[in-house]
Design a protein around this motif. Structure first.
Motif, mmCIF file in Angstrom:
data_model
loop_
_atom_site.group_PDB
_atom_site.id
_atom_site.type_symbol
_atom_site.label_atom_id
_atom_site.label_comp_id
_atom_site.label_asym_id
_atom_site.label_seq_id
_atom_site.Cartn_x
_atom_site.Cartn_y
_atom_site.Cartn_z
ATOM 1 N N ASP A 159 0.820 -1.211 0.000
ATOM 2 C CA ASP A 159 0.000 0.000 0.000
ATOM 3 C C ASP A 159 0.857 1.266 0.000
ATOM 4 O O ASP A 159 0.518 2.245 -0.667
ATOM 5 C CB ASP A 159 -0.953 0.003 1.204
ATOM 6 N N VAL A 160 1.959 1.251 0.752
ATOM 7 C CA VAL A 160 2.853 2.422 0.727
ATOM 8 C C VAL A 160 3.466 2.591 -0.666
ATOM 9 O O VAL A 160 3.621 3.700 -1.159
ATOM 10 C CB VAL A 160 3.946 2.292 1.808
ATOM 11 N N GLU A 161 3.781 1.471 -1.317
ATOM 12 C CA GLU A 161 4.297 1.538 -2.694
ATOM 13 C C GLU A 161 3.238 2.126 -3.635
ATOM 14 O O GLU A 161 3.563 2.931 -4.518
ATOM 15 C CB GLU A 161 4.697 0.142 -3.151
ATOM 16 N N VAL A 181 -12.397 -4.542 -4.115
ATOM 17 C CA VAL A 181 -12.494 -6.004 -3.984
ATOM 18 C C VAL A 181 -11.137 -6.654 -4.249
ATOM 19 O O VAL A 181 -10.696 -7.544 -3.512
ATOM 20 C CB VAL A 181 -13.557 -6.564 -4.954
ATOM 21 N N PHE A 182 -10.449 -6.199 -5.304
ATOM 22 C CA PHE A 182 -9.164 -6.783 -5.669
ATOM 23 C C PHE A 182 -8.117 -6.552 -4.581
ATOM 24 O O PHE A 182 -7.343 -7.456 -4.245
ATOM 25 C CB PHE A 182 -8.684 -6.188 -6.999
ATOM 26 N N ARG A 183 -8.079 -5.348 -3.998
ATOM 27 C CA ARG A 183 -7.112 -5.054 -2.937
ATOM 28 C C ARG A 183 -7.337 -5.958 -1.731
ATOM 29 O O ARG A 183 -6.392 -6.507 -1.153
ATOM 30 C CB ARG A 183 -7.216 -3.587 -2.502
ATOM 31 N N GLY A 238 -8.984 -9.978 -10.344
ATOM 32 C CA GLY A 238 -8.110 -9.109 -11.120
ATOM 33 C C GLY A 238 -8.555 -8.985 -12.561
ATOM 34 O O GLY A 238 -8.448 -7.919 -13.169
ATOM 35 N N LEU A 239 -9.091 -10.107 -13.118
ATOM 36 C CA LEU A 239 -9.561 -10.085 -14.503
ATOM 37 C C LEU A 239 -10.740 -9.125 -14.666
ATOM 38 O O LEU A 239 -10.822 -8.379 -15.655
ATOM 39 C CB LEU A 239 -9.964 -11.497 -14.934
ATOM 40 N N ILE A 242 -6.109 -9.425 -2.473
ATOM 41 C CA ILE A 242 -4.646 -9.492 -2.421
ATOM 42 C C ILE A 242 -4.169 -9.594 -0.974
ATOM 43 O O ILE A 242 -3.267 -10.374 -0.639
ATOM 44 C CB ILE A 242 -4.019 -8.257 -3.112
ATOM 45 N N GLU A 243 -4.780 -8.799 -0.081
ATOM 46 C CA GLU A 243 -4.413 -8.858 1.335
ATOM 47 C C GLU A 243 -4.688 -10.249 1.901
ATOM 48 O O GLU A 243 -3.879 -10.805 2.646
ATOM 49 C CB GLU A 243 -5.186 -7.802 2.132
ATOM 50 N N GLU A 244 -5.846 -10.801 1.558
ATOM 51 C CA GLU A 244 -6.207 -12.135 2.035
ATOM 52 C C GLU A 244 -5.223 -13.176 1.507
ATOM 53 O O GLU A 244 -4.796 -14.085 2.246
ATOM 54 C CB GLU A 244 -7.630 -12.469 1.577
#
Length: 605
Positions: free
Chosen positions: A156-158, A220-222, A266-267, A225-227
């Protein structure tokens, strides 16, 4: 550089990061719900460098605005064949070469100022997150998966850094390009300007239609990714267990399902962004063709020169390209603003152990009292402890026994201060833990957990953690007292032997003795041993028992043990069950009583 200079440098950096944490926290609180304003607030204190960076950016970027005018001048001079045409061509060419050449120094200055600013903010933001994580309660860390925290600190910082780059460089260039192009076109021809203005509403409509859906899919995608990050870390931790039980295929299938879910998520995001980009591109390319036709008709009727057709087409191409770029940036901006909110989840969390302003304990004798202590976990109506009363004199050893889930470790966590009682008080030397500075208290405390926690570094660094100024003589004494000297002697590099991740190159007994040596280093007034020998073989257990006996001398010691034979020398034993202390006394007293403790002991014989 001397050690003192290094210490001063580190202290200055820590003070800078502490100040940054306070500033960031203030910014997130003040601008909560306004992600863009929050982002700009993160750069407070760096506005001067950022401003000069923008100035140099404008200077270095200016040749792109002058080039269409110079091109038009050269084409008009070449087609008119008027007197002085060659001179006009040479002057415009020389001017443009010099104008372009200044890009090298100005671009260097712009990049240096901008990169320095962004990297400093990146450093400060990650530092603020790390400091906040150190302040958050143990309950917060228990509930939040470490993979999610890692994703917020790194990914997230990136993303915020990427967003900053898009706003302060790409978006700035877009705004300047559109502004200068419109200004020059307005100066040259208002008819062409009106035609240009038609593209603005089209851009607004396209962005409005797609913005909400892009934000939804990106959120949703973020989260997916965390999960996934959390599950990957969990999978890596479980590899020895997975391999030992031949469950590799099952674990792989489970991760495949998660990865497939992320891929689908992601798609969906990719496709909505693709549709968004292609619709905007088609619209603006059509406008560009129409602009070429429109300006060519005007030139054929003598309203404008041929060179002006090229100039208008260049500026319209610039405007169309910049509007398309804005539209293309929308997903990146949305993703970056999501990351700003994600980082804010940590910095704005109120689940912190805030005791820094409370009175400090300069000295701890080790007298522990639990007065009518009751505890239940949040969201549970079933109490873990009820009405616990216990007075533990300074220097005595009390062992807690009972079944799994009886509340033994909960009592230890209450004494450490990781948990706070729902009812009653936990007192240290007469001071209520809720009213004192916990950091000052814990400097007089040592904990040896059931699972030894080692970090990647040397054995020396793991033993002296937090006590780097310990003398070699004292270190040797501690190693001997912890029965660790034979382990050190067998190591290839002695104390300088590197410990692998989680101490995987050491046995359980070796790791536990290192943990005990670490506890010795602190010379604590209060010692907590949470099932320190439960997972060891009898030989390792004997060595560790000897080390523990050396360690507990003169200290108030609380022990949780499953093996009842290991607590024979405890001053008192508390049998926990049903949230209360069912039995309390010495080993011999409880054995003579032939109650719960006696029956537990007989089951282990």
């Amino acid at each position: 550089m001397t050690q003192q200079d290094t210490y001063k440098k580190n202290s200055d950096t820590e003070e800078k990061l502490d100040n940054a944490e306070k500033e960031f926290l203030s910014t997130f609180k003040r601008e909560k719900g306004h992600s863009l304003r929050t982002l700009l607030g993160l750069y407070k204190g760096h506005y001067t460098d950022l401003s000069f960076s923008i100035v140099f950016f404008i200077i270095k970027h200016s040749p792109t605005w002058a080039l269409p005018v110079v091109t038009a001048n050269i084409i008009n001079a070449a087609t008119n064949n008027a007197a002085g045409s060659l001179r006009t061509i040479l002057i415009n060419t020389l001017f443009m070469i010099l104008f372009i050449a200044q890009n090298v120094p100005t671009n260097y200055l712009h990049t240096w100022l901008y990169a320095k600013t962004v990297r400093n903010v990146e450093l400060e933001l990650r530092g603020a997150l790390v400091r906040k994580l150190q302040q958050l309660s143990i309950s917060y860390h228990t509930e939040m998966q470490s993979g999610r925290l890692q994703s917020k600190i790194m990914r997230d910082v990136e993303q915020i850094e990427t967003l900053s780059s898009q706003l302060f460089i790409t978006m700035l260039a877009i705004i300047l390009n559109i502004t200068v192009s419109v200004f020059i076109v307005a100066f040259k021809s208002r008819i062409i300007l009106v035609f240009f203005a038609v593209t603005i509403p089209v851009a607004v409509v396209i962005m409005t239609v797609f913005k909400g859906r892009i934000k939804k899919y990106n959120t949703v995608f973020r989260r997916d990714i965390e999960e996934t990050s959390a599950r990957v870390m969990e999978m890596v931790e479980l590899i020895p267990v997975t391999r030992a039980h031949a469950l590799e295929n099952r674990e792989t299938e489970k991760m495949d399902r998660q990865l497939e879910h992320v891929a689908k998520s992601g798609l969906k995001l990719d496709m909505i962004q693709t549709l968004f980009g292609s619709v905007s591109w088609v619209c603006f390319q059509i406008f560009q063709v129409i602009c070429l036709a429109f300006s060519s008709v005007m030139a054929s009727r003598g309203a404008i020169s041929i060179g002006d057709v090229v100039m208008y087409q260049s500026y319209f191409t610039t405007i169309v390209g910049q509007i398309s770029a804005v539209i293309g940036l929308l997903p990146v901006i949305t993703k970056g603003l999501e990351s700003v909110d994600s980082v804010g989840d940590i910095l704005l969390s109120g689940d912190i152990e805030d005791s820094d302003k409370k009175p400090k304990l300069e000295k701890v004798d080790g007298h522990i009292e639990l007065k009518n202590v009751g505890f239940s976990y949040p969201g549970s109506s079933v109490p873990v402890l009820e009405g616990i009363n216990l007075d533990i004199p300074r220097g005595s050893t009390v062992a807690f026994v009972g079944g799994s889930g009886a509340g033994k470790s909960t009592i230890l966590n209450l004494v450490i201060g990781f948990l706070r009682p729902v009812t009653g008080q936990v007192l240290i030397d007469g001071h209520d833990l809720s009213s004192i500075n916990m950091k000052s208290y814990r400097t007089h405390l040592s904990v040896v957990p059931q699972q030894s926690i080692l970090f990647t570094g040397t054995i020396r660094e793991n033993i002296t953690y937090g006590k780097d100024d310990i003398s070699d003589e004292r270190l040797r004494e501690i190693i001997k007292a912890a029965n660790l000297d034979d382990v050190i002697a067998d190591m290839p590099d002695g104390l300088n032997t590197m410990v692998s991740e989680h101490g995987n190159n050491l046995s359980g007994g070796q790791k536990q003795r290192i943990s005990i040596a670490r506890a010795f280093i602190r010379d604590p007034a209060i010692l907590i041993l949470d099932e320190a020998t439960s997972a060891l073989d009898s030989v390792s257990e004997k060595k560790i028992q000897d080390a523990v006996q050396n360690l507990i001398k003169g200290r108030t010691t609380l022990i949780v043990a499953h093996r009842l034979s290991t607590i024979r020398n405890a001053d008192h034993i508390a049998v926990i069950g049903g949230g209360i202390i069912g039995e309390y006394g010495t080993y011999d007293e409880l054995m003579r009583k032939k109650g719960v403790f006696y029956r537990m002991h007989e089951l282990q014989v």
